[in-house]
Write a protein that holds these residues in place. Structure first.
Motif, short mmCIF file in Angstrom:
data_model
loop_
_atom_site.label_atom_id
_atom_site.label_comp_id
_atom_site.label_asym_id
_atom_site.label_seq_id
_atom_site.Cartn_x
_atom_site.Cartn_y
_atom_site.Cartn_z
N ILE A 1 8.35 63.48 26.58
CA ILE A 1 9.28 63.73 25.48
C ILE A 1 8.48 63.85 24.19
CG2 ILE A 1 11.36 62.95 24.30
CD1 ILE A 1 11.89 61.07 26.59
N LYS A 2 8.73 64.89 23.44
CA LYS A 2 8.07 65.05 22.16
C LYS A 2 8.65 64.07 21.14
CE LYS A 2 6.84 69.92 22.70
NZ LYS A 2 6.99 71.29 22.14
N LYS B 1 7.10 48.45 37.14
CA LYS B 1 7.26 49.85 37.55
C LYS B 1 7.84 50.71 36.43
CE LYS B 1 7.86 48.81 42.47
NZ LYS B 1 8.77 48.93 43.64
N ILE B 2 8.49 50.08 35.46
CA ILE B 2 9.08 50.81 34.35
C ILE B 2 8.01 51.06 33.30
CG2 ILE B 2 10.76 50.71 32.47
CD1 ILE B 2 12.56 49.06 34.31
N LYS B 3 7.82 52.32 32.94
CA LYS B 3 6.74 52.67 32.01
C LYS B 3 7.26 53.57 30.89
CE LYS B 3 2.84 52.24 35.23
NZ LYS B 3 3.60 51.49 36.22
N ILE B 4 6.94 53.20 29.66
CA ILE B 4 7.17 54.05 28.48
C ILE B 4 5.80 54.20 27.82
CG2 ILE B 4 8.46 54.37 26.34
CD1 ILE B 4 10.49 52.33 27.36
N GLN B 5 5.09 55.24 28.20
CA GLN B 5 3.70 55.42 27.78
C GLN B 5 3.59 56.34 26.58
OE1 GLN B 5 1.19 56.84 30.93
NE2 GLN B 5 -0.62 57.07 29.61
N SER B 6 2.86 55.90 25.57
CA SER B 6 2.65 56.72 24.38
C SER B 6 1.56 57.75 24.63
CB SER B 6 2.25 55.84 23.19
OG SER B 6 3.29 54.95 22.85
N LEU B 7 1.81 58.97 24.19
CA LEU B 7 0.83 60.05 24.27
C LEU B 7 0.47 60.44 22.84
CD1 LEU B 7 2.48 62.24 27.06
CD2 LEU B 7 0.71 60.50 27.33
N ARG B 8 -0.70 60.10 22.41
CA ARG B 8 -1.12 60.28 21.03
C ARG B 8 -0.97 61.74 20.58
NH1 ARG B 8 -3.93 57.25 17.44
NH2 ARG B 8 -5.13 58.35 15.83
N GLY B 9 -0.26 61.92 19.48
CA GLY B 9 -0.08 63.25 18.92
C GLY B 9 0.98 64.08 19.63
#
Length: 229
Positions: A174-175, A211-219
């Motif tokens: 998700i952006k 098992k639940i993941k909310i991973q940040s993607l830089r930029g």
């Protein structure tokens, strides 16, 4: 689960007609003749309504002013304006404030119901699913409660909206800007910091299920992985 509608209409005859017709269509209607009474509900975290119908011309607080107050506290709350006037300025003002639709009085009740249903399809299709199982958790959207065998968590309206938005993009990226535009309706430094706070809260709420993941993607934004049962 019934859709709960907030109706602000000071005309007793027209208000009663709308309330009765909408209830025949299986909506749950809370009718306020005095818009000031609505403001008391904004102080409660459990704002119980799914959609608001506001008459523009009301005493004390007009529909536009009331909408601004509601949206300041409950951003992205679906609104439909009623007016006896057919002036372009009213429509433009309502749209700028954030109205989802607009209808002139006296309106055809069947047309009003159709417009309400169209708004709900666009904005609340996910939130109207009362029960959602997420991994080891259970989300009750009506009560704004997230349950786990180790704890129960009461969510705010915005926390639940964010969670449901993330669920719509499960297993996807998700952006960040898309979330801000959809839920915060602005994209500046302060709204970005607010989003970070809400993401941190959700991670903390789901700490009991690895098992639940909310991973940040830089930029970029976030990558979501919710095991849905």
């Amino acid at each position: 689960m019934k859709v709960k509608i907030l109706l602000a209409e000071d005309d007793p005859d027209f208000g009663m007609i709308l309330k009765q017709y909408l209830e025949l269509e299986d909506f749950e209607v809370s009718w306020f003749q005095n818009p000031q009474d609505i403001l008391d509900h904004l102080e409660v975290s459990d704002f119980p309504f799914h959609l608001g119908i506001l008459d523009i011309m009301m005493p004390n607080i007009d529909g536009f002013s009331l909408a601004k107050i509601i949206l300041k506290e409950k951003s992205n709350f679906p609104l439909l304006f009623l007016t006896a006037k057919n002036q372009k300025i009213d429509r433009l003002t309502g749209l700028k404030i954030g109205a989802d639709d607009y209808i002139n009085k006296p309106c055809d009740p069947e047309e009003l119901v159709l417009r309400i249903k169209n708004i709900l399809k666009r904005t609340l299709s996910t939130t109207l699913e009362k029960n959602v199982k997420i991994g080891e958790y259970f989300l009750d959207t009506e009560k704004l409660m997230l349950f786990h065998e180790k704890e129960s968590i009461r969510l705010t309206i915005r926390e639940q909206k964010l969670l449901l938005y993330l669920l719509d993009y499960n297993k996807k990226t998700i952006k960040r800007n898309d979330i801000l535009d959809s839920l915060w309706e602005t994209n500046d430094y302060f709204s970005g910091r607010s989003l970070d706070v809400f993401i941190s809260r959700l991670r903390k709420y789901f700490q009991h299920d690895p098992k639940i993941k909310i991973q940040s993607l830089r930029g970029v934004g976030f990558e979501i992985d919710f095991p849905i049962n």
